[in-house]
Design a protein around this motif. Structure first.
Motif, mmCIF file in Angstrom:
data_model
loop_
_atom_site.group_PDB
_atom_site.id
_atom_site.type_symbol
_atom_site.label_atom_id
_atom_site.label_comp_id
_atom_site.label_asym_id
_atom_site.label_seq_id
_atom_site.Cartn_x
_atom_site.Cartn_y
_atom_site.Cartn_z
ATOM 1 N N ASP A 3 0.817 -1.206 0.000
ATOM 2 C CA ASP A 3 0.000 0.000 0.000
ATOM 3 C C ASP A 3 0.852 1.258 0.000
ATOM 4 O O ASP A 3 0.478 2.262 -0.589
ATOM 5 N N LYS A 4 1.998 1.220 0.676
ATOM 6 C CA LYS A 4 2.866 2.395 0.724
ATOM 7 C C LYS A 4 3.358 2.773 -0.665
ATOM 8 O O LYS A 4 3.438 3.937 -0.996
ATOM 9 N N LEU A 7 0.384 4.375 -2.685
ATOM 10 C CA LEU A 7 -0.421 5.434 -2.088
ATOM 11 C C LEU A 7 -0.445 6.673 -2.977
ATOM 12 O O LEU A 7 -1.514 7.237 -3.221
ATOM 13 N N ASP A 10 -2.619 5.931 -6.058
ATOM 14 C CA ASP A 10 -4.036 5.837 -5.708
ATOM 15 C C ASP A 10 -4.607 7.205 -5.358
ATOM 16 O O ASP A 10 -5.733 7.537 -5.760
ATOM 17 N N ALA A 60 -11.305 3.648 -0.300
ATOM 18 C CA ALA A 60 -10.881 2.738 0.758
ATOM 19 C C ALA A 60 -9.378 2.463 0.681
ATOM 20 O O ALA A 60 -8.699 2.397 1.709
ATOM 21 N N ARG A 61 -8.851 2.314 -0.535
ATOM 22 C CA ARG A 61 -7.406 2.077 -0.689
ATOM 23 C C ARG A 61 -6.599 3.290 -0.241
ATOM 24 O O ARG A 61 -5.575 3.152 0.428
ATOM 25 N N THR A 63 -7.577 5.619 1.920
ATOM 26 C CA THR A 63 -7.724 5.733 3.366
ATOM 27 C C THR A 63 -6.837 4.728 4.096
ATOM 28 O O THR A 63 -6.186 5.075 5.085
ATOM 29 N N ALA A 64 -6.797 3.494 3.613
ATOM 30 C CA ALA A 64 -5.950 2.478 4.237
ATOM 31 C C ALA A 64 -4.476 2.847 4.103
ATOM 32 O O ALA A 64 -3.697 2.682 5.057
ATOM 33 N N GLY A 65 -4.077 3.350 2.957
ATOM 34 C CA GLY A 65 -2.688 3.757 2.761
ATOM 35 C C GLY A 65 -2.292 4.902 3.667
ATOM 36 O O GLY A 65 -1.196 4.913 4.244
ATOM 37 N N ALA A 67 -3.718 5.622 6.552
ATOM 38 C CA ALA A 67 -3.701 5.107 7.923
ATOM 39 C C ALA A 67 -2.407 4.347 8.202
ATOM 40 O O ALA A 67 -1.805 4.500 9.272
ATOM 41 N N GLU A 68 -1.967 3.552 7.243
ATOM 42 C CA GLU A 68 -0.713 2.807 7.397
ATOM 43 C C GLU A 68 0.468 3.766 7.499
ATOM 44 O O GLU A 68 1.361 3.574 8.326
#
Length: 89
Positions: A3-4, A7, A10, A60-61, A63-65, A67-68
């Motif tokens: 995800d990093k 990011l 995305d 969602a991708r 937001t998850a990135g 957050a990570e």
């Protein structure tokens, strides 16, 4: 970790998709002889919330990135604070 690396891509895609949606709505309204400024305002007001619904997976991708990335920064900040206090791991 995956995800990093994605990011930035995305986030750029999500931003671009929402702007294109707002532009599309604006263009449609201009086509029906609604003044440009009014069309632009309606396009932004309607397009951005609509983008949240239409591009939910991309949102969602992103937001998850984010957050990570935030969790990584928090961990690094905690490690540095512990090092400054003289705590040994």
């Amino acid at each position: 970790m995956d995800d990093k690396r994605h990011l930035g891509r995305d986030l750029a895609l999500y931003s671009l998709a929402r702007l294109v949606l707002a532009g599309l709505i604006t263009g449609i309204l201009i086509f029906f002889d609604i003044p440009v400024l009014v069309s632009l305002m309606i396009g932004l007001i309607v397009g951005f919330p609509l983008g949240l619904l239409l591009f939910r997976g991309l949102n969602a991708r992103v937001t998850a990135g984010l957050a990570e990335r935030g969790a990584g920064r928090d961990a690094e900040r905690d490690r540095l604070r512990a090092e400054l206090r003289g705590d040994q791991d």
